[in-house]
Design a protein around this motif. Sequence first.
Motif, PDB file in Angstrom:
ATOM      1  N   SER A  56      69.336  63.021  47.370  1.00 56.13           N
ATOM      2  CA  SER A  56      68.645  61.988  46.596  1.00 56.13           C
ATOM      3  C   SER A  56      69.526  61.396  45.506  1.00 56.13           C
ATOM      4  O   SER A  56      69.073  60.568  44.716  1.00 56.13           O
ATOM      5  CB  SER A  56      67.374  62.573  45.962  1.00 56.13           C
ATOM      6  N   THR A  57      70.803  61.813  45.449  1.00 54.66           N
ATOM      7  CA  THR A  57      71.722  61.292  44.440  1.00 54.66           C
ATOM      8  C   THR A  57      71.924  59.791  44.633  1.00 54.66           C
ATOM      9  O   THR A  57      72.191  59.329  45.741  1.00 54.66           O
ATOM     10  CB  THR A  57      73.086  62.003  44.541  1.00 54.66           C
ATOM     11  N   ASN A  58      71.780  59.029  43.548  1.00 54.81           N
ATOM     12  CA  ASN A  58      72.020  57.585  43.653  1.00 54.81           C
ATOM     13  C   ASN A  58      73.074  57.084  42.670  1.00 54.81           C
ATOM     14  O   ASN A  58      73.376  55.894  42.655  1.00 54.81           O
ATOM     15  CB  ASN A  58      70.719  56.788  43.492  1.00 54.81           C
ATOM     16  N   VAL A  59      73.632  57.986  41.835  1.00 57.44           N
ATOM     17  CA  VAL A  59      74.724  57.609  40.939  1.00 57.44           C
ATOM     18  C   VAL A  59      75.739  58.749  40.907  1.00 57.44           C
ATOM     19  O   VAL A  59      75.366  59.915  40.744  1.00 57.44           O
ATOM     20  CB  VAL A  59      74.221  57.336  39.501  1.00 57.44           C
ATOM     21  N   ILE A  60      77.012  58.400  41.072  1.00 53.81           N
ATOM     22  CA  ILE A  60      78.093  59.368  40.904  1.00 53.81           C
ATOM     23  C   ILE A  60      78.913  58.939  39.694  1.00 53.81           C
ATOM     24  O   ILE A  60      79.366  57.792  39.619  1.00 53.81           O
ATOM     25  CB  ILE A  60      79.007  59.429  42.143  1.00 53.81           C
ATOM     26  N   CYS A  61      79.083  59.842  38.745  1.00 52.61           N
ATOM     27  CA  CYS A  61      79.971  59.609  37.605  1.00 52.61           C
ATOM     28  C   CYS A  61      81.215  60.470  37.841  1.00 52.61           C
ATOM     29  O   CYS A  61      81.135  61.695  37.803  1.00 52.61           O
ATOM     30  CB  CYS A  61      79.296  59.990  36.291  1.00 52.61           C
TER      31      CYS A  61
END
Length: 896
Positions: free
Chosen positions: A329-334
């Motif tokens: 469900s990850t929608n942002v990678i920093c």
Amino acid sequence: MTHLSAPGAPATISPDPREPLSLLRRELGTGAEGLSGREADRRLTVHGPNEVQVKERTSISRELVQQLAHPLALLLWAAAALAFVAGIEVLGWAIIVVILVNAAFALLQERQAERAVETLARYVPEHAEVIRNGHQQTVEARTLVPGDLLLLEEGNKVPADARLTQGAIETDLSMLTGESAPAERVTGPAVQGLPLLQEPDLVFSGTTCTGGQAQAVVYATGNCTELGRIAALSQRTRREQSPLEQQVKRVAWLIAAAAVAMGAVFLVTGVAVGLPLTDALMFAIGLLVANVPEGLLPIITLALAVGVRSLARRGAVVKRLSAVETLGSTNVICTDKTGTLTQNKMRLQSLWTPGHGSEGGPWVKELARAAADCTTVTRDAEGRLRGDPTEIALVAGAAGLDVCPDLDARHAQRRTVYRFDPRLRMMSVVHPPDSEGDHLLLITKGAPEAILARTVTDPGMPADLTVREARAAADDMARHGMRVLAVATRELAPDALPGRREDAEAGLRLMGLVGLYDSPRPEVAAAVRRCHEAGVRVHIVTGDNGATAAAVAREVGIGEPALRVVPEAETVSDPELDELLASNSDTEIVFARSSPETKLKVADALRHHGQVVAMTGDGVNDAPALHRAHIGVAMGRSGTDVAREAATMVLTDDNFATIVTAIEAGRRVYDNVRKFIVYIFAHLTPEVVPFAVFALSGGAIPLPLTVLQILAIDLGTETLPALALGRERAEPGAMTRPPRKRSQGVISRDMLIRSWGYLGVVSAALAMSAFFYVLWRAGWQPGDPTGPGSALHDAYVTATTATFAGIVTCQIGTAFAARTDHASLREIGLLTNPLLLAGIAFEVVFTAILIYFPPVQGLFGTEALPLDVVLIILTFPVLVWGTDELRRHVRRRSGT
């Protein structure tokens, strides 16, 4: 700045380490002879030991109690209690075993937050060299206090935060800043406007001295150090439950409430229609056990464990099982830049010389040789280059042009080295005259603006033409992501070497510019493209400067269609950060010059906006943000122990592409969890219906299924096929659909309708038809006695066995139906999941043993089935799968 003191001691005020050194010494009450022993003891009482304080761990017994009080566990405790009340001890103990097994699986969850802080404490050395009472002595590092005079040299680990009072050293600050290059630390006044970690005269607890000698005065110890502050941040950021954990608990309460309500209603109904109390209790136990999917928690755990093993083979070690689902469900990678997006290997990319630009020729080789000469790189016994990564790149680049100097001879002949000074932003070396001249040669390299300010122009050339051209060339290199250094020379008379450095590094003649580049990993661009196709945004959070990070971002595709650069991320306020992150969902951002608090702020802001965040990091400074993000991703090769402990996932190859692979695996695991939930829930209906029929008929229809047979189904026959569904291949288009919303439950209304209301109803109807077929064939009529000793007892036992076998065979059809929610079985292939075929084979063999093996027939209340009953039951898998295949066909035709 107010810092923590020892427990029970008054709060202390740490002085500003950037104030003039004389004032700092006066505030700390220390002189050239250091502190006296008695004064050090008094300060130790006030400030406490120089240790990172660790919170007490949550006890294992408390965690066990929490697991045993899970809503599904509470429901099973109630069923076990009813079993003991009804005198069915075997059933009661069997249910308790199920509860304990589930709790044991749950206790496999990692307790990494406490270990992260414990690992921080290991960065502080055991002993330190100090000056006390005017003499050098070795003391325990935990006894250091503000005002102590430290002695530092190559190989020492810095035991406390301190300011240099004499000498100069190089320190490895990578654990705090994430920068791999050693940093110069020299005695001198503070530089206004720099972040504390970049102050050129400060050293910090836990870092390592890689060269030089210096004396420093301690200004902060224990939890007041930068290391202690990060430990406090790590302890304040608590891990929240993953979406899967929250949803499973929510569904568990729903099932528990429904089971208790149904049990109460049907219990009252059963007593009202004249059921004996023992039968009513048996009914209540059966209803509770039938409503609880005992295998749900262990099967989810095992399926996630399979995902963990699969990811480990691909270079991603996941430490918390539920994190596999969260990845989906990850929608942002920093992400960091150096070592994650790039190879962390600087190389000589470009050379520019005045009047010739980037053209080749002898002047380019002269520039490369001069740049390599102006280094302190050495070779070890194996011939490998050792030293600063930037300087190693210069030497390797010169070797590629066949102009690399003899490093050993160069070092032996060198007259003087002016080490890199962060204030001057340059370094210089002085070489003896070569065979063609009688002058000493000074070679200087450093920041272009610093070198150009000290150059003179060759006669006959416009005064500022070379400077303008050089600045334009440097800007162009920087825009392409290169680190730019200028190289200049000056001839000196052999007997007239200036006494002061500033006099020597004046009147320079520019040789040219060198551009160094840490190229992106070749697989990153494709990985970023897959992220964009999957609806995942990628932000860069780095300690590097914005221009370099932005150039790398553009090269790998980050920032399409829009890229925004925040050059000084540390200065961004919370409202500005909220506006930045909420302004445009298509914009990707480079957060440059980030501090530990910046990463934590970014993670918090993204969570506030409903994003599921994966945050990468490798240094101690990254630990709080790694712990706060939904998925903390640490570097396995270059990362620190603290980062690895605080993270949820560790990349053994430090590769950004592995994160994307993990996200794809997370989506596959999520889809497969839904598949086996459909499979498990589909059997609740055929398990509940027999008890409902028994109660609503007032006992006229005997109980079609025993409680132990339900347990045999839930924990025996359905476990392996359910686990096999967790090994299904990824659904077509898994990485082309957007991430699911965090509010989307793993168990949806459509799933419940499909499992309970469609597959479950069909299975219940088929199983009950087998039960009634056996009884009616034996001449049974409603109300006829079927208990032990009656004429119909054997037929009744055969009928309950037929119900049991019917549910099991319906499971086979459900397993094939649950492999896909939309596509046909022909599209995914009948034999593409060999583990499922093996699980079904085990299911059939296990059922046959329970039905035909005499030693267990009495325990489970089974009896051998006649051939005609077997032939009828064998049609059930095709009927269950066929009706669901027809439903999916209708949905595909209608576009739903």
